[in-house]
Motif scaffolding. Structure first.
Motif, short mmCIF file in Angstrom:
data_model
loop_
_atom_site.label_atom_id
_atom_site.label_comp_id
_atom_site.label_asym_id
_atom_site.label_seq_id
_atom_site.Cartn_x
_atom_site.Cartn_y
_atom_site.Cartn_z
N THR B 4 0.84 -1.20 0.00
CA THR B 4 0.00 0.00 0.00
C THR B 4 0.86 1.24 0.00
OG1 THR B 4 -0.13 0.03 2.41
CG2 THR B 4 -1.86 -1.16 1.24
N THR B 5 0.37 2.29 -0.63
CA THR B 5 1.04 3.58 -0.65
C THR B 5 0.02 4.65 -0.29
OG1 THR B 5 2.52 2.84 -2.41
CG2 THR B 5 2.37 5.20 -2.03
N GLN B 6 0.35 5.47 0.70
CA GLN B 6 -0.53 6.57 1.11
C GLN B 6 0.33 7.78 1.43
OE1 GLN B 6 -1.55 3.98 5.01
NE2 GLN B 6 -2.34 6.06 5.15
N ILE B 20 -8.28 10.76 2.23
CA ILE B 20 -6.96 10.13 2.17
C ILE B 20 -7.05 8.96 1.20
CG2 ILE B 20 -5.08 9.09 3.47
CD1 ILE B 20 -6.44 10.15 6.03
N THR B 21 -6.22 9.01 0.16
CA THR B 21 -6.23 7.95 -0.84
C THR B 21 -5.08 6.98 -0.60
OG1 THR B 21 -7.33 9.31 -2.49
CG2 THR B 21 -6.08 7.41 -3.29
N CYS B 22 -5.40 5.70 -0.68
CA CYS B 22 -4.43 4.63 -0.52
C CYS B 22 -4.37 3.85 -1.83
CB CYS B 22 -4.86 3.73 0.64
SG CYS B 22 -3.76 2.34 0.97
N SER B 23 -3.17 3.67 -2.35
CA SER B 23 -2.99 2.89 -3.57
C SER B 23 -2.58 1.47 -3.22
CB SER B 23 -1.91 3.52 -4.45
OG SER B 23 -2.29 4.81 -4.85
N TRP B 35 -9.04 0.36 7.49
CA TRP B 35 -8.40 1.59 7.95
C TRP B 35 -8.44 1.65 9.48
CZ3 TRP B 35 -6.17 5.66 5.11
CH2 TRP B 35 -6.26 5.55 3.72
N SER B 70 -7.27 1.18 -5.64
CA SER B 70 -7.08 2.26 -4.68
C SER B 70 -8.33 2.35 -3.82
CB SER B 70 -6.83 3.60 -5.38
OG SER B 70 -8.01 4.01 -6.07
N THR B 72 -10.33 5.35 -0.92
CA THR B 72 -10.27 6.68 -0.31
C THR B 72 -11.07 6.70 0.98
OG1 THR B 72 -10.00 7.77 -2.46
CG2 THR B 72 -10.78 9.12 -0.63
N CYS B 88 -3.75 2.45 6.26
CA CYS B 88 -4.50 1.66 5.29
C CYS B 88 -3.86 0.28 5.21
CB CYS B 88 -4.44 2.36 3.93
SG CYS B 88 -4.97 1.36 2.53
N THR B 105 -0.65 7.92 7.36
CA THR B 105 -0.80 9.32 6.97
C THR B 105 -1.10 10.13 8.23
OG1 THR B 105 -1.68 8.79 4.78
CG2 THR B 105 -2.17 10.98 5.66
#
Lengths: 114, 111
Positions: B4-6, B20-23, B35, B70, B72, B88, B105
């Protein structure tokens, strides 16, 4: 209903000393976890248990041992504390469930190794 | 497990909506998206979990597009007490014990 209780809340040790951190949960959960959290970082899994009498290594197990003799308790031991083990330790539990029940966390044990 | 990337941090003001978006590009078919929220000196606390589309509870909403690559987290009308770190996580039984809490985040809400 206390949830997940960690004792002690704070502790200062000298290098080479040993100690045991206790995690107790009153929710009859099968799964229990021990994490450490260093400043500004996320949680890293040390050890976990999927049931009474079973334990397994997580991401950072070196220098720690664990035991799960009773379903409600999960003990984390430091046999010979090192300054690198200064951290905040969190315990968590969750029920066995294929639908990914979330983890319930305690409020942490702040451990300083001098 | 899906990586995951946030964003590292986000700033907001009281009363605004925070998204907040998580990829998670390599999410697996059985994976759920979860979350957590962590306040200083406390353990993480579950906020919301979803598999697809939209999930809403009394605290937040979670939007998941059809491709699920992704997600959000939406916090409506934030207050100062929403200042926290948000994590996330993506995974599924039986490997969810391997879930990794990254740096999360850090959301800072200002008056």
């Amino acid at each position: 209903n206390a949830g997940v209780t960690q004792t002690p809340k704070f502790r200062v040790l000298k290098t080479g000393q040993s100690m045991t951190l206790l995690c107790a949960q009153d929710m009859n959960h099968e799964y229990m976890y021990w994490y450490r959290q260093d400043p500004g970082m996320g949680l890293r899994l040390i050890h976990y248990s999927v049931g009474e009498g079973t334990t397994a290594k997580g991401e950072v197990p070196d220098g720690y041992n664990v035991s799960r003799l009773k379903k409600q308790n999960f003990l984390l031991g430091l046999e010979s504390a090192a300054p690198s083990q200064t951290s905040v330790y969190f315990c968590a539990s969750r029920p066995w469930d294929i639908h990914n029940q979330p983890q319930h966390f305690g409020d942490g044990t702040r451990l300083s190794i001098l | 497990l899906a990586k995951t990337t946030q964003p590292i941090s986000m700033d907001s003001y009281e009363g605004q909506e925070v998204n907040i978006t998580c990829s998670h590009n390599n999410i697996a078919t059985n994976d759920y998206i979860t979350w957590y929220q962590q306040f200083p000196s406390q353990g993480p606390r579950f906020i919301i979990q979803g598999y697809k589309t939209k999930v809403t509870n009394e605290v937040a909403s979670l939007f998941i597009p059809a491709d699920r690559k992704s997600s959000t987290l939406s916090l409506p009308r934030v207050s100062l007490s929403d200042t926290a770190v948000y994590y996330c996580l993506v995974g599924a039984y039986p490997n969810d014990y391997k879930l990794s809490f990254g740096a999360g985040t850090t959301v800072t809400v200002r008056a």
